[in-house]
Enzyme design. Sequence first.
Site, short mmCIF file in Angstrom:
data_model
loop_
_atom_site.label_atom_id
_atom_site.label_comp_id
_atom_site.label_asym_id
_atom_site.label_seq_id
_atom_site.Cartn_x
_atom_site.Cartn_y
_atom_site.Cartn_z
CE LYS B 85 -4.25 -1.81 0.30
NZ LYS B 85 -4.98 -1.71 -0.97
CD GLU B 107 -10.09 3.35 0.26
OE1 GLU B 107 -10.03 4.77 0.24
OE2 GLU B 107 -9.26 2.54 -0.18
CB SER B 374 -0.08 -8.18 -1.00
OG SER B 374 -0.78 -8.99 -0.39
#
Lengths: 273, 394
Positions: B85, B107, B374
């Site tokens: 991210k 969000e 991830s």
Amino acid sequence: MRNRIDETFNRLGREQRKAFIPFTVLGYPYPERSLEAIETMIQQGATALELGLAFSDPMADGPLIENADKKVVENGFSTKKALQLVATVRQKHANIPISIMTYFNLIYKRGAQAFMRDLKEAGVDGITIVDLPPEEGAETFRTAHDFGIAPIMLISPLTSKERLPKLLQYADGYLYLVSRAGITGLLDNFDRSLDELVRLLKTQSDLPIMIGFGISKPEQANRMLDLGADGVIVGSKIIDLQSPSSNPKLLSNFVNEMSNSICRFIPEKQTSR
Amino acid sequence: MKLATKFGHYGGTYVPETLMPALEELEDRFLSFSKDSTCMEELSRCLKHFAGRPTPIYFANNLSQQYGAEIYLKREDLLHGGAHKTNNALGQALLAKFMGKQRLIAETGAGQHGVACAMAGAMLGMPVEVYMGQLDCRRQIQNVERMRLLGATVHSVDIGGRTLKDAINAALRDWVSNLDYTHYVLGTAAGPHPFPTIVKFFQSIIGKEAKEQFQQMTGERPDAIVACVGGGSNAIGIFSAFIEMPDVTLIGVEPAGEGLGSNKHGAVILGGSDGCLHGMISKLLQTRDGQVQDTHSIAAGLDYPSVGPEHAHLSTTGRAIYTAVTDDEAIEAYRDLSRLEGIIPALESSHAIAQAKKLASGEFQSKRILVNVSGRGDKDMERVIEYITQREGF
């Protein structure tokens, strides 16, 4: 084809009167109470009705309407039942203009042809699709026109002069001018450029201009009329008064007060200042 | 708009009129930003020195022997913040600064995107407000505390299923009300155009690095690439460099939750139909009327009823294959990787590991499988222990 919205606004124009359009969510808080509320609005002088088809994720709505939508969806109140409710209202009231406000997925899932046919059969005159800008909506708006349903386009204080023709090419019935860049709700932070926008709209379109979002008092409504609007739409305040714990008399009094204040004779000279 | 807004017939800009000018501005400024060499150098510098790029590829020898294929891991779990991210949050925070916006909103589902935004905001001196479903706040309490420590404000969203979907609704409402000074850092490759394209741009660094690293390590291409798909940003990031190589099989893994037959899953491509939510046409879990359904996954980051539009497109064209892995299988993979390799993967990434296991015992036996890890799984410890305790009763 007969269009109740045009007929009504033509008459108001001749009489130099303004329009008051209350909004409610079909099926809120319960089906029977919803029908009673709509009857009350008509009896107390609503010019036209704007009825929401509830969607699970209403991204342009504030907490009041969002919660109403959620409750209606959770109650299992289907689109079919909502349109049956509209048909019931239409049977009793042949002339009042009724428009639907909803989100695109309900139309996309059903298919635009079938959806607009359903609306027509229920006696609906117009539709506002909150999340369908002209860039994506050409086919849907044309289909609405084909069925005699007026696409009521939302116009924002942020809509540029350059974008306006894109919206107006599909617009019919009336224009829905949003009073602020934001969501529905009781806050009255109206955009400062509204008067300019109303003036601009009048040079670009002959359609009546309704202003909505954040209007919950006669004084606010009259400010909008002073800016040159042809009427106002009130939603969140109505939903607030329809909460299950609220006395039905309060809704009746409110609609009465608003329509008496708004739907009065206002000579042209005064509004065009 | 100047760029294509759709992938096949998926994507688009299905938003209220007030947002249209903002999306046009965002696209315009993003195009300038991505062509500005100073901005791109600044981004590279931040990614290298602040975030720790490049992340390595690791050959998982023990896991390979156990599963029966050559398994390589792209270690996004080693990126600063603990997940991929950060690539996107840093990129969009710099873009926001370039646009002259003073405030960031976001969000978050599992909390990783929120944390990444909070870090980027702290570094760049911008206030950050994060919307997070109340249920997710509860199951990812550690990330809530991290965001607060980093100086961000966390808003717990208490409506609907109280997960990622509801957090996005809340963030969109904030954005539409504060457009002039706020940038909405959307965390996944979904939402209205240009977000899917912007997020892919910032996440494609994963694929670019992986392609080169894999070639250097093995002298070959991977036979298959596996990544988990919620909104789909880590998957599109690693897929992007391989889409033009038809001999590389691309596999996206959706959350099957308690099973595809139950109504408690989030397998949108496998179990959904075309629909419109959050500004895009994509696959959607919905009722006959078009009401959006609540989803379930043990991995909060995969708990979303729609998916990035490019994944819907890649599925339709057949370029990528989408499968699903249950909560149970993901937990098993979480434990496998921890015990066999000393790497605790995020529950989201554990879905991809679990899929690699299936592939290794099937048509990709002895083949080279590259898995995108991830994120790291420290955030999931409590949830996993609770789950295992319930299942195994100890």
